[in-house]
Design a protein around this motif. Sequence first.
Motif, PDB file in Angstrom:
ATOM      1  N   ALA A 169       0.832  -1.207   0.000  1.00 22.43           N
ATOM      2  CA  ALA A 169       0.000   0.000   0.000  1.00 22.43           C
ATOM      3  C   ALA A 169       0.864   1.254   0.000  1.00 22.43           C
ATOM      4  N   LEU A 170       1.976   1.213   0.717  1.00 21.48           N
ATOM      5  CA  LEU A 170       2.906   2.338   0.713  1.00 21.48           C
ATOM      6  C   LEU A 170       3.464   2.574  -0.684  1.00 21.48           C
ATOM      7  N   ALA A 171       3.824   1.504  -1.378  1.00 24.27           N
ATOM      8  CA  ALA A 171       4.350   1.636  -2.739  1.00 24.27           C
ATOM      9  C   ALA A 171       3.295   2.202  -3.693  1.00 24.27           C
ATOM     10  N   VAL A 172       2.071   1.724  -3.570  1.00 21.91           N
ATOM     11  CA  VAL A 172       0.981   2.228  -4.416  1.00 21.91           C
ATOM     12  C   VAL A 172       0.741   3.714  -4.130  1.00 21.91           C
ATOM     13  N   THR A 173       0.752   4.080  -2.870  1.00 19.24           N
ATOM     14  CA  THR A 173       0.527   5.475  -2.488  1.00 19.24           C
ATOM     15  C   THR A 173       1.665   6.370  -2.976  1.00 19.24           C
ATOM     16  N   ALA A 174       2.895   5.890  -2.869  1.00 18.21           N
ATOM     17  CA  ALA A 174       4.039   6.673  -3.353  1.00 18.21           C
ATOM     18  C   ALA A 174       3.945   6.888  -4.858  1.00 18.21           C
ATOM     19  N   LEU A 175       3.521   5.877  -5.571  1.00 17.27           N
ATOM     20  CA  LEU A 175       3.331   6.024  -7.024  1.00 17.27           C
ATOM     21  C   LEU A 175       2.228   7.034  -7.323  1.00 17.27           C
ATOM     22  N   ALA A 176       1.136   6.956  -6.583  1.00 16.25           N
ATOM     23  CA  ALA A 176       0.037   7.909  -6.783  1.00 16.25           C
ATOM     24  C   ALA A 176       0.486   9.331  -6.462  1.00 16.25           C
ATOM     25  N   ALA A 177       1.359   9.486  -5.466  1.00 18.77           N
ATOM     26  CA  ALA A 177       1.821  10.817  -5.068  1.00 18.77           C
ATOM     27  C   ALA A 177       2.642  11.475  -6.170  1.00 18.77           C
ATOM     28  N   THR A 178       3.288  10.682  -7.016  1.00 20.55           N
ATOM     29  CA  THR A 178       4.076  11.264  -8.109  1.00 20.55           C
ATOM     30  C   THR A 178       3.221  11.660  -9.295  1.00 20.55           C
ATOM     31  N   ARG A 179       1.985  11.182  -9.342  1.00 20.92           N
ATOM     32  CA  ARG A 179       1.154  11.415 -10.520  1.00 20.92           C
ATOM     33  C   ARG A 179      -0.171  12.120 -10.260  1.00 20.92           C
ATOM     34  N   CYS A 180      -0.605  12.182  -9.008  1.00 18.14           N
ATOM     35  CA  CYS A 180      -1.945  12.683  -8.706  1.00 18.14           C
ATOM     36  C   CYS A 180      -1.903  13.840  -7.711  1.00 18.14           C
ATOM     37  N   SER A 181      -3.055  14.469  -7.549  1.00 18.62           N
ATOM     38  CA  SER A 181      -3.190  15.541  -6.557  1.00 18.62           C
ATOM     39  C   SER A 181      -3.185  14.951  -5.153  1.00 18.62           C
ATOM     40  N   LEU A 182      -3.099  15.814  -4.155  1.00 17.69           N
ATOM     41  CA  LEU A 182      -3.043  15.355  -2.772  1.00 17.69           C
ATOM     42  C   LEU A 182      -4.301  14.592  -2.377  1.00 17.69           C
TER      43      LEU A 182
END
Length: 96
Positions: free
Chosen positions: A63-76
């Motif tokens: 889940a941390l990896a998925v969230t880190a990936l989302a943080a590089t591509r999506c809004s907060l």
Amino acid sequence: MTILTILLMAFVTYCTRIGGYWLLNGRHISLRTTKVMEVAPGCVLVAVLAPDFASGKGADLLALAVTALAATRCSLLVTVLVGVGSGWLLRQVIPF
């Protein structure tokens, strides 16, 4: 009792936020202090969440990896939703 605890925590959080505005109202803040204040909420969040991810649970680490990936591509907002959603879903699917 739980509702009272939540309400008191919300009140204290509100007081700390409004207290900062009240104390700093009309004062000049240096650029360095401004930068520190901008970074501080993220640091506090990491300090609160880091022990959970240090546990070594597969679902949390994924889940941390998925969230880190989302943080590089999506809004907060999207990143937070992806993080919470992936954490919940992966804990349901991965038993370890």
